[in-house]
Write a protein that holds these residues in place. Structure first.
Motif, mmCIF file in Angstrom:
data_model
loop_
_atom_site.group_PDB
_atom_site.id
_atom_site.type_symbol
_atom_site.label_atom_id
_atom_site.label_comp_id
_atom_site.label_asym_id
_atom_site.label_seq_id
_atom_site.Cartn_x
_atom_site.Cartn_y
_atom_site.Cartn_z
ATOM 1 N N VAL A 142 13.377 -2.460 -2.122
ATOM 2 C CA VAL A 142 13.701 -2.317 -0.706
ATOM 3 C C VAL A 142 14.336 -3.596 -0.159
ATOM 4 O O VAL A 142 15.205 -3.549 0.706
ATOM 5 C CB VAL A 142 12.437 -1.969 0.102
ATOM 6 C CG1 VAL A 142 12.717 -1.952 1.595
ATOM 7 C CG2 VAL A 142 11.884 -0.622 -0.348
ATOM 8 N N THR A 143 13.911 -4.746 -0.659
ATOM 9 C CA THR A 143 14.421 -6.022 -0.143
ATOM 10 C C THR A 143 15.175 -6.818 -1.199
ATOM 11 O O THR A 143 16.267 -7.317 -0.940
ATOM 12 C CB THR A 143 13.253 -6.873 0.401
ATOM 13 O OG1 THR A 143 12.600 -6.144 1.445
ATOM 14 C CG2 THR A 143 13.753 -8.199 0.958
ATOM 15 N N SER A 144 14.599 -6.965 -2.403
ATOM 16 C CA SER A 144 15.267 -7.777 -3.427
ATOM 17 C C SER A 144 14.997 -7.209 -4.811
ATOM 18 O O SER A 144 13.952 -6.607 -5.065
ATOM 19 C CB SER A 144 14.770 -9.226 -3.364
ATOM 20 O OG SER A 144 13.420 -9.322 -3.789
ATOM 21 N N GLU A 179 8.413 2.711 -4.512
ATOM 22 C CA GLU A 179 9.304 1.662 -4.027
ATOM 23 C C GLU A 179 8.479 0.443 -3.639
ATOM 24 O O GLU A 179 7.305 0.560 -3.266
ATOM 25 C CB GLU A 179 10.146 2.137 -2.841
ATOM 26 C CG GLU A 179 9.357 2.530 -1.610
ATOM 27 C CD GLU A 179 10.261 2.967 -0.462
ATOM 28 O OE1 GLU A 179 9.813 2.869 0.692
ATOM 29 O OE2 GLU A 179 11.395 3.408 -0.712
ATOM 30 N N TYR A 180 9.098 -0.720 -3.761
ATOM 31 C CA TYR A 180 8.440 -1.993 -3.479
ATOM 32 C C TYR A 180 9.443 -2.893 -2.771
ATOM 33 O O TYR A 180 10.656 -2.802 -2.992
ATOM 34 C CB TYR A 180 7.939 -2.646 -4.778
ATOM 35 C CG TYR A 180 7.041 -1.723 -5.557
ATOM 36 C CD1 TYR A 180 5.681 -1.653 -5.283
ATOM 37 C CD2 TYR A 180 7.563 -0.876 -6.539
ATOM 38 C CE1 TYR A 180 4.859 -0.768 -5.970
ATOM 39 C CE2 TYR A 180 6.756 0.016 -7.225
ATOM 40 C CZ TYR A 180 5.404 0.063 -6.936
ATOM 41 O OH TYR A 180 4.595 0.948 -7.598
ATOM 42 N N GLY A 195 0.813 -1.204 0.000
ATOM 43 C CA GLY A 195 0.000 0.000 0.000
ATOM 44 C C GLY A 195 0.847 1.254 0.000
ATOM 45 O O GLY A 195 1.991 1.271 -0.444
ATOM 46 N N PRO A 196 0.300 2.358 0.559
ATOM 47 C CA PRO A 196 0.970 3.647 0.444
ATOM 48 C C PRO A 196 2.207 3.773 1.310
ATOM 49 O O PRO A 196 2.475 2.957 2.187
ATOM 50 C CB PRO A 196 -0.120 4.641 0.886
ATOM 51 C CG PRO A 196 -1.065 3.845 1.703
ATOM 52 C CD PRO A 196 -1.010 2.450 1.182
ATOM 53 N N MET A 197 2.948 4.831 1.056
ATOM 54 C CA MET A 197 4.177 5.127 1.789
ATOM 55 C C MET A 197 3.863 5.424 3.256
ATOM 56 O O MET A 197 2.841 6.013 3.580
ATOM 57 C CB MET A 197 4.856 6.351 1.138
ATOM 58 C CG MET A 197 6.135 6.799 1.779
ATOM 59 S SD MET A 197 6.748 8.270 0.912
ATOM 60 C CE MET A 197 8.257 8.577 1.813
ATOM 61 N N SER A 252 5.368 -5.980 -0.720
ATOM 62 C CA SER A 252 4.818 -5.631 -2.030
ATOM 63 C C SER A 252 5.736 -6.096 -3.144
ATOM 64 O O SER A 252 6.944 -6.267 -2.960
ATOM 65 C CB SER A 252 4.623 -4.114 -2.112
ATOM 66 O OG SER A 252 5.850 -3.449 -1.854
ATOM 67 N N VAL A 253 5.153 -6.288 -4.327
ATOM 68 C CA VAL A 253 5.904 -6.778 -5.485
ATOM 69 C C VAL A 253 5.633 -5.856 -6.667
ATOM 70 O O VAL A 253 4.467 -5.628 -7.030
ATOM 71 C CB VAL A 253 5.513 -8.221 -5.852
ATOM 72 C CG1 VAL A 253 6.347 -8.708 -7.040
ATOM 73 C CG2 VAL A 253 5.690 -9.145 -4.655
#
Length: 689
Positions: free
Chosen positions: A667-669, A636-637, A183-185, A587-588
């Protein structure tokens, strides 16, 4: 040191902190109920009552308690370990530091005693939570951070501030930064870093420009600066207003929840198209780039004032049996004295009044005693109105721009010495519309029309303007925004390396000049959001798109975060990568060449994966999104899949900059899938870290 949950002392502390949280939430509910019970009936009139009711509604909304959002996230203790740490905040009113303070998103106090239970993160005393350290404790002994899960306080971490030791990386802070999101920031009040806090708390009159590498939190810093200024200068900014300007509706939807979570529910958000008008037509990049240059301001000013003409005859006004005359050269002199010294619209009104005044001078010479009412009558009379329309015709911005783009001779005169013949040919319409009313204006035209409108009538100014992704705005668009903070200040955010238009800024000095603002440029290079391996991979492009910028660094090493592989079918491989990513929290985002969005969406559908395709007006709420590369900026995701980097880079003139944007959304991958060879700039070993 992180607190161990099985330690009996830790259990006691957690119980006490949870009790304080429960007390604070109960107090916030009482504050909201009190605000809800207030009445606007005491207002003196209907208009005042409506305004007061609106303010009360905003107050009630600002006091809303969001159960999944921590009410406070930190605590500061002063004095000795055996000293007063019972939460007493006596002494704050007379300038002393409280013994203990809890720092949160909004101020909460006990309604009966007025005792502060939570201090707003924006309060001056709260600055120490972000800035204090062993080298400069600022009068505090201990900083405590709290860990939350779904709004429940689950952990705490203490950091001594008086021992002279180096500050260690906080596990709770790192976990909050890395927490998966959908969802949102979210706001970053719990994780603001000292260098970010300095920007956030800059004084209102000061314009701040932030050059921020991907993942450095520049957007969040801008939003939190807006919240801080509204807290610190509430009355002033309530009158003049604060506006957030973002690159597209998807971006605004992504950041929309940040300020309300901080208790600010009145800040407006807009795109440049919202402010200047949506385009009704497209045009080639060279034409748009030329129209976006600052030189066009001179051309437009000349084009407008070329409409002030010499009178064919003088002015004759009949009053009773008397006739009063101004010669044509006198009319011309009055117009010449006003021309270019005022805005066109107010100059037109002043021209009529000055003509009328000269008629009154002649009346007085004949022994009459006319007053201001007579001057107004003469100014509104037929003879003056006729000559004003002849010499100083009423115009709209659309009329002027239509004539400029459709009349070759007029364009030649207005652009003399500013644009050469080839540039004039680029601007000139090949097939003009029938009139200004039927013209289909482009996005670049809208900025020109705004410039003309300001030359005709002054644009109202806001108290503060926050502009994100400012590097992609043309000089004329920046001038339009600058007019909207002409008597205020601005927070300018962006990254020169992420400039993706032909007119993208090459220096922040130029941006500030076009905005008409003087300000300091601060560079943020330490990333908190993007893993180090991902940032290093994307940074291979920097020598080719922004060689003057410092190479960004990441606080998070990101081992195993990057996967780059060649595949036979990018769409099918992307669907499988999306399925694997969905098995993990967060998120993706599947970022693809703009032209391939439909193909990838079809592959996801065939794989049975629920998704949405992000559009300019989308809210981006789905967990799995297909994102055309042109819309990825600012978003960003947790997990990002990039398909065919070479196609993204080849799609536009500054395609490598677009690819840099795309590669830094994770952010992660980050998973990069390609069938075509990767761009040489990504594989050149000389550009590797």
């Amino acid at each position: 040191m992180p607190a161990e949950p099985d330690d009996p002392e830790v259990t006691v502390v957690l119980a006490a902190e949870r009790a304080h949280l429960a007390e604070s939430r109960a107090a916030l509910r009482r504050m909201r109920e009190h605000a809800r019970g207030l009445s606007a009936d005491a207002a003196a009139d209907w208009v005042s009552r409506q305004i007061l009711e609106s303010l009360l509604d905003q107050r009630v909304e600002a006091l809303a308690d969001r159960p999944d959002t921590p009410l406070f996230f930190g605590r500061m203790d002063r004095g000795d370990a055996d000293g007063d740490t019972d939460g007493d905040t006596d002494g704050e009113e007379d300038g002393e530091l409280p013994a203990v303070m809890y720092v949160g998103r909004r101020h909460v106090h006990d309604g009966d005693e007025g005792r502060p239970l939570v201090l707003d993160w924006r309060a001056p005393v709260s600055r120490a939570f972000y800035q204090a350290g062993p080298a400069e404790p600022m009068g505090w002994r201990l900083r405590r951070r709290f860990g939350f899960q779904s709004g429940d306080l689950t952990a705490f971490e203490d950091e001594p501030l008086d021992g002279g030791a180096e500050t260690l990386t906080s596990r709770i802070l790192t976990e909050e930064i890395e927490r998966p999101r959908t969802g949102p920031m979210r706001d970053i009040v719990a994780t603001i870093q000292p260098e970010q806090d300095t920007i956030v708390r800059a004084d209102l009159p000061r314009t701040v420009c932030v050059q921020g590498a991907p993942g450095t939190g520049k957007t969040a810093v801008g939003l939190h600066r807006a919240a801080y200024l509204l807290f610190t200068h509430r009355e002033r900014l309530a009158r003049s207003g604060v506006l957030i300007v973002g690159p597209n509706r998807a971006f605004l939807a992504y950041i929309a929840a940040v300020l309300p979570a901080l208790g600010e529910v009145t800040v407006e958000q807009a795109t440049i198209d919202d402010l200047l008008g949506a385009p009704a037509a497209e045009e080639t990049a060279p034409v748009a780039a030329l129209k976006g240059e600052a030189r066009m301001a001179d051309v437009l000013r000349r084009a407008l004032w070329l409409h002030v003409r010499k009178p064919a005859d003088g002015l004759v006004v009949t009053r009773g049996s008397a006739r009063y005359r101004l010669a044509d050269h006198e009319v011309r002199e009055i117009a010449a004295a006003l021309r270019g010294t005022t805005r066109y619209g107010s100059g037109r009104a002043a021209f009529a009044q000055r003509l009328a005044h000269q008629i009154l001078v002649r009346m007085e010479r004949r022994g009459e005693a006319p007053d201001d009412r007579v001057q107004d009558q003469v100014a509104r009379g037929g003879p003056v109105k006729k000559i004003v329309e002849e010499v100083w015709p009423k115009l709209t911005a659309e009329q002027v721009l239509y004539r400029l783009l459709s009349d070759a001779d007029f364009l030649r005169t207005a652009a003399k010495g500013v644009l050469d013949e080839d540039e004039q040919a680029v601007l000139r319409w090949a097939k003009p519309a029938r009139s200004h009313r039927s013209a289909a204006w482009t996005r670049a035209d809208r900025a020109l029309l705004d410039e003309l409108n300001d030359l005709i009538e002054r644009t109202a100014s806001l108290g503060h303007l926050v502009v994100d992704e400012a590097q992609d705005l043309s000089a004329m668009q920046l001038r339009a925004l600058g007019r909207r903070c002409g008597t205020g200040s601005a927070t300018v955010l962006g990254d020169l390396a992420q400039g993706t238009t032909e007119w993208s800024a090459r220096s922040w000095t130029d941006v500030l000049t076009h905005l008409g603002q003087e300000g300091d440029v601060t560079e943020l290079t330490m990333g908190f959001r993007v893993p180090g391996t991902v940032l290093d991979y994307a940074a291979r492009l920097l020598p080719h798109i922004a060689p003057a910028l410092e190479r960004p660094r990441s606080l998070r090493p990101g081992a195993g975060a990057l996967d780059v592989r060649r595949v036979d079918d990018p769409a099918a491989a992307a669907a499988e990568a999306a399925r694997a990513a969905l098995a993990r929290p967060g998120s993706v985002g599947l970022i693809v060449p703009d032209a391939a969005a439909a193909v990838h969406a079809a592959a996801l559908t065939a794989a049975g994966l629920d998704h949405e395709v992000l559009g300019p007006e989308s809210d981006g709420a789905a967990r799995l999104l297909v994102i055309p590369a042109a819309l990825a900026k600012g978003l960003e995701y947790d997990h990002v899949i990039v398909a065919e980097p070479a196609a993204i880079a080849a799609a536009e003139a500054r395609g490598l900059a677009r690819l840099y944007v795309v590669l830094t959304r994770a952010v992660t991958s980050l998973t990069v899938l390609h069938r075509e060879d990767l761009p040489a700039e990504l594989t050149d070993r000389r550009t590797r870290p």
